[in-house]
Scaffold this motif. Sequence first.
Motif, PDB file in Angstrom:
ATOM      1  N   GLY A  83      35.878  69.131  27.501  1.00 22.85           N
ATOM      2  CA  GLY A  83      35.983  68.281  28.677  1.00 22.85           C
ATOM      3  C   GLY A  83      37.266  67.470  28.741  1.00 22.85           C
ATOM      4  O   GLY A  83      37.512  66.772  29.736  1.00 22.85           O
ATOM      5  N   LEU A  84      38.096  67.533  27.687  1.00 19.74           N
ATOM      6  CA  LEU A  84      39.363  66.808  27.713  1.00 19.74           C
ATOM      7  C   LEU A  84      40.269  67.374  28.802  1.00 19.74           C
ATOM      8  O   LEU A  84      40.289  68.573  29.065  1.00 19.74           O
ATOM      9  N   LYS A  85      41.025  66.510  29.431  1.00 20.35           N
ATOM     10  CA  LYS A  85      41.947  66.951  30.472  1.00 20.35           C
ATOM     11  C   LYS A  85      43.144  67.654  29.854  1.00 20.35           C
ATOM     12  O   LYS A  85      43.442  67.485  28.667  1.00 20.35           O
ATOM     13  N   ASP A  86      43.834  68.430  30.666  1.00 24.13           N
ATOM     14  CA  ASP A  86      44.956  69.231  30.172  1.00 24.13           C
ATOM     15  C   ASP A  86      46.033  68.370  29.513  1.00 24.13           C
ATOM     16  O   ASP A  86      46.642  68.777  28.534  1.00 24.13           O
ATOM     17  N   GLY A  87      46.251  67.174  30.017  1.00 25.69           N
ATOM     18  CA  GLY A  87      47.306  66.327  29.453  1.00 25.69           C
ATOM     19  C   GLY A  87      46.872  65.512  28.251  1.00 25.69           C
ATOM     20  O   GLY A  87      47.705  64.865  27.601  1.00 25.69           O
ATOM     21  N   ASP A  88      45.582  65.520  27.946  1.00 28.27           N
ATOM     22  CA  ASP A  88      45.081  64.722  26.822  1.00 28.27           C
ATOM     23  C   ASP A  88      45.469  65.358  25.488  1.00 28.27           C
ATOM     24  O   ASP A  88      45.520  66.586  25.363  1.00 28.27           O
ATOM     25  N   ALA A  89      45.729  64.500  24.513  1.00 25.22           N
ATOM     26  CA  ALA A  89      46.017  65.002  23.165  1.00 25.22           C
ATOM     27  C   ALA A  89      44.758  65.632  22.581  1.00 25.22           C
ATOM     28  O   ALA A  89      43.656  65.085  22.707  1.00 25.22           O
ATOM     29  N   LYS A  90      44.902  66.781  21.960  1.00 24.04           N
ATOM     30  CA  LYS A  90      43.767  67.449  21.340  1.00 24.04           C
ATOM     31  C   LYS A  90      43.353  66.690  20.088  1.00 24.04           C
ATOM     32  O   LYS A  90      44.195  66.268  19.300  1.00 24.04           O
ATOM     33  N   ARG A  91      42.064  66.538  19.894  1.00 25.61           N
ATOM     34  CA  ARG A  91      41.591  65.738  18.771  1.00 25.61           C
ATOM     35  C   ARG A  91      40.207  66.199  18.325  1.00 25.61           C
ATOM     36  O   ARG A  91      39.462  66.805  19.096  1.00 25.61           O
ATOM     37  N   SER A  92      39.885  65.880  17.085  1.00 28.22           N
ATOM     38  CA  SER A  92      38.584  66.227  16.532  1.00 28.22           C
ATOM     39  C   SER A  92      37.518  65.289  17.091  1.00 28.22           C
ATOM     40  O   SER A  92      37.770  64.109  17.337  1.00 28.22           O
ATOM     41  N   VAL A  93      36.325  65.824  17.291  1.00 28.47           N
ATOM     42  CA  VAL A  93      35.210  65.078  17.872  1.00 28.47           C
ATOM     43  C   VAL A  93      33.991  65.256  16.975  1.00 28.47           C
ATOM     44  O   VAL A  93      33.790  66.320  16.381  1.00 28.47           O
ATOM     45  N   VAL A  94      33.160  64.218  16.885  1.00 29.39           N
ATOM     46  CA  VAL A  94      31.987  64.262  16.023  1.00 29.39           C
ATOM     47  C   VAL A  94      30.756  63.762  16.768  1.00 29.39           C
ATOM     48  O   VAL A  94      30.854  62.895  17.646  1.00 29.39           O
ATOM     49  N   ASP A  95      29.622  64.312  16.418  1.00 32.08           N
ATOM     50  CA  ASP A  95      28.332  63.803  16.876  1.00 32.08           C
ATOM     51  C   ASP A  95      27.408  63.777  15.664  1.00 32.08           C
ATOM     52  O   ASP A  95      27.522  64.621  14.770  1.00 32.08           O
ATOM     53  N   TRP A  96      26.514  62.822  15.617  1.00 25.30           N
ATOM     54  CA  TRP A  96      25.600  62.731  14.478  1.00 25.30           C
ATOM     55  C   TRP A  96      24.239  62.217  14.934  1.00 25.30           C
ATOM     56  O   TRP A  96      24.099  61.649  16.021  1.00 25.30           O
ATOM     57  N   ALA A  97      23.246  62.436  14.095  1.00 20.90           N
ATOM     58  CA  ALA A  97      21.893  61.969  14.381  1.00 20.90           C
ATOM     59  C   ALA A  97      21.182  61.657  13.078  1.00 20.90           C
ATOM     60  O   ALA A  97      21.362  62.348  12.082  1.00 20.90           O
ATOM     61  N   VAL A  98      20.370  60.611  13.108  1.00 20.83           N
ATOM     62  CA  VAL A  98      19.577  60.190  11.955  1.00 20.83           C
ATOM     63  C   VAL A  98      18.106  60.382  12.298  1.00 20.83           C
ATOM     64  O   VAL A  98      17.643  59.917  13.345  1.00 20.83           O
ATOM     65  N   PHE A  99      17.373  61.073  11.428  1.00 16.51           N
ATOM     66  CA  PHE A  99      15.950  61.308  11.633  1.00 16.51           C
ATOM     67  C   PHE A  99      15.170  60.700  10.482  1.00 16.51           C
ATOM     68  O   PHE A  99      15.432  61.000   9.317  1.00 16.51           O
ATOM     69  N   ASN A 100      14.202  59.849  10.813  1.00 16.23           N
ATOM     70  CA  ASN A 100      13.387  59.188   9.803  1.00 16.23           C
ATOM     71  C   ASN A 100      12.004  59.800   9.670  1.00 16.23           C
ATOM     72  O   ASN A 100      11.174  59.319   8.908  1.00 16.23           O
ATOM     73  N   THR A 101      11.745  60.862  10.445  1.00 15.49           N
ATOM     74  CA  THR A 101      10.431  61.491  10.421  1.00 15.49           C
ATOM     75  C   THR A 101      10.559  62.961  10.042  1.00 15.49           C
ATOM     76  O   THR A 101      11.662  63.518  10.022  1.00 15.49           O
ATOM     77  N   ALA A 102       9.433  63.584   9.774  1.00 16.34           N
ATOM     78  CA  ALA A 102       9.450  65.001   9.408  1.00 16.34           C
ATOM     79  C   ALA A 102       9.607  65.892  10.629  1.00 16.34           C
ATOM     80  O   ALA A 102       9.971  67.061  10.502  1.00 16.34           O
ATOM     81  N   TRP A 103       9.335  65.359  11.822  1.00 14.17           N
ATOM     82  CA  TRP A 103       9.419  66.156  13.042  1.00 14.17           C
ATOM     83  C   TRP A 103      10.711  65.824  13.773  1.00 14.17           C
ATOM     84  O   TRP A 103      11.023  64.662  14.013  1.00 14.17           O
ATOM     85  N   PHE A 104      11.456  66.856  14.155  1.00 18.66           N
ATOM     86  CA  PHE A 104      12.711  66.669  14.863  1.00 18.66           C
ATOM     87  C   PHE A 104      12.538  67.028  16.332  1.00 18.66           C
ATOM     88  O   PHE A 104      12.208  68.167  16.664  1.00 18.66           O
ATOM     89  N   ASP A 105      12.744  66.068  17.205  1.00 14.60           N
ATOM     90  CA  ASP A 105      12.845  66.388  18.624  1.00 14.60           C
ATOM     91  C   ASP A 105      14.258  66.876  18.916  1.00 14.60           C
ATOM     92  O   ASP A 105      15.190  66.646  18.135  1.00 14.60           O
ATOM     93  N   ASP A 106      14.407  67.551  20.033  1.00 16.60           N
ATOM     94  CA  ASP A 106      15.728  68.005  20.440  1.00 16.60           C
ATOM     95  C   ASP A 106      16.638  66.796  20.645  1.00 16.60           C
ATOM     96  O   ASP A 106      16.267  65.855  21.363  1.00 16.60           O
TER      97      ASP A 106
END
Length: 502
Positions: free
Chosen positions: A347-370
Amino acid sequence: MSSRKVHIEFQRVQTWLFSVPRLRAMVGANALLGETLRVALPNLARQCGGWSLAPATESYPVADPQDPLKAHDDPDADAKDGILARDGGHFEAQFTSGAEAFADAAGRLLRSSLPRLRFRISVDGEPLTKSQVHLSTELPVLAPCEWTGRGLASALVKQGDERPAVSLDVAHRHEAAKRTEDGTAVDVASLLSATTKLNTLERAQELKELVGSGYIALIHADGNGVGSGLGKDKSDSERAAFFHKNRVLLRRAAQKAIDTHCPDAGHAPLIPLMLGGDDLLLACRAEIALPFVVTLCAELEKLQTNNDGFKLTLGVGVVFAKHTIPIHRLHEVAEQLASSAKRRFRGLKDGDAKRSVVDWAVFNTAWFDDPEEVRRRDWSRGSGNDLRLLSQRPVDVVGQGLDSLQGLVHGAAKLAGAPRSQLRYLVDQLPRGRTLSELAFVELSREAKGALDEAGLKSLWRGATNNGPWLTELLDLVEIAEIARLGHSSEAALADREDAHV
């Protein structure tokens, strides 16, 4: 005489890797894959078995002197033998004769060496075999493999104090894992580990041994836009140079990150599970996962400061959970999070500097929702001009502000002495609206307000721009500060209650 090319592609490799959900077996599976891809297939191609290799006529890249694995990755030397690729889950060689005969022999080798791993073989782009998987010929009996439940319990392996009876597939993985420990494995992850502090550290054989009472983190990193970065109508040598450059960059950055976050002695806090051309899969203790990602991507950025061509960046997904959660489920979520990060990159625009992106999630239960469903349900509040997003994820990895992972990790360290109950209470007020949450922010104690101020959080909400949503850094900041305590706090609370009872 014209040459013919045989191309072999491994499919659903990581699914196969996790098919035996034991840490030692996963490490061994990657070692087996590396031995087959990087040694067994090239050696088979060099044999006089009814086929003849055709040396490449183009100039291929030579070994990079700055590559930690320069002694093991010389595309020019391979090309002179006719081996055009043997990394990143692909093998390719060209032959003056006997291409089909080699393809048949390679298929037999793969079915015996890598049971249950799917692969596809083509000759000059035409599929010679459909996607195949080797099924065990072991007879079903009343004693199945104790680790997988599939196949005959045909061998005993030593795992700590245990002596489980396992299938031949599992036994082969277990034996390969021993080679990663004695330094004779030839997969890229093992070879790179031998150049780092991991070479002298004691490595865990089970996930529980790796993380203790804390949480496990699974990191899945993949190159952004690598296919489009190569471009079209490139020669074989140009393609080889492109992929060689990228895998060297990733290896150098990974080497730096491993050495930064490993101690000089004692137990290894992380285990590389797979390292390919532009992708990395790694299991580690929860508290070092996000700092590891920052170091990895910052080093990757540093190595390409003067790069005018394609810039290698990563889309990274990190999932945190109890080590008892099935590892294949953790990997599914990590892949989803990496895909989320890569969508932001696209989704970065053509003029934007390319860069690394991260996403994370923490789950405290045995069942994972999407993860996406959870975020729509829990993190999106209000509507119209009062639309509020309680998390910024996914975010850029490198940066100084609280809108980047690097800034968040730095800021979270400033909250070490802050009253945790007040910070968690403030996070709980975010869904109630800007007015009530800002009132709770104003009423914080001097200690809590000072810690947030030092962390860089001067105000609770960041004003919307271009009619966009209101954002806050608080939830991400506090969650990162709490990661190191995951699993430990409950044990400490239990110990306190037991002491009180005594």
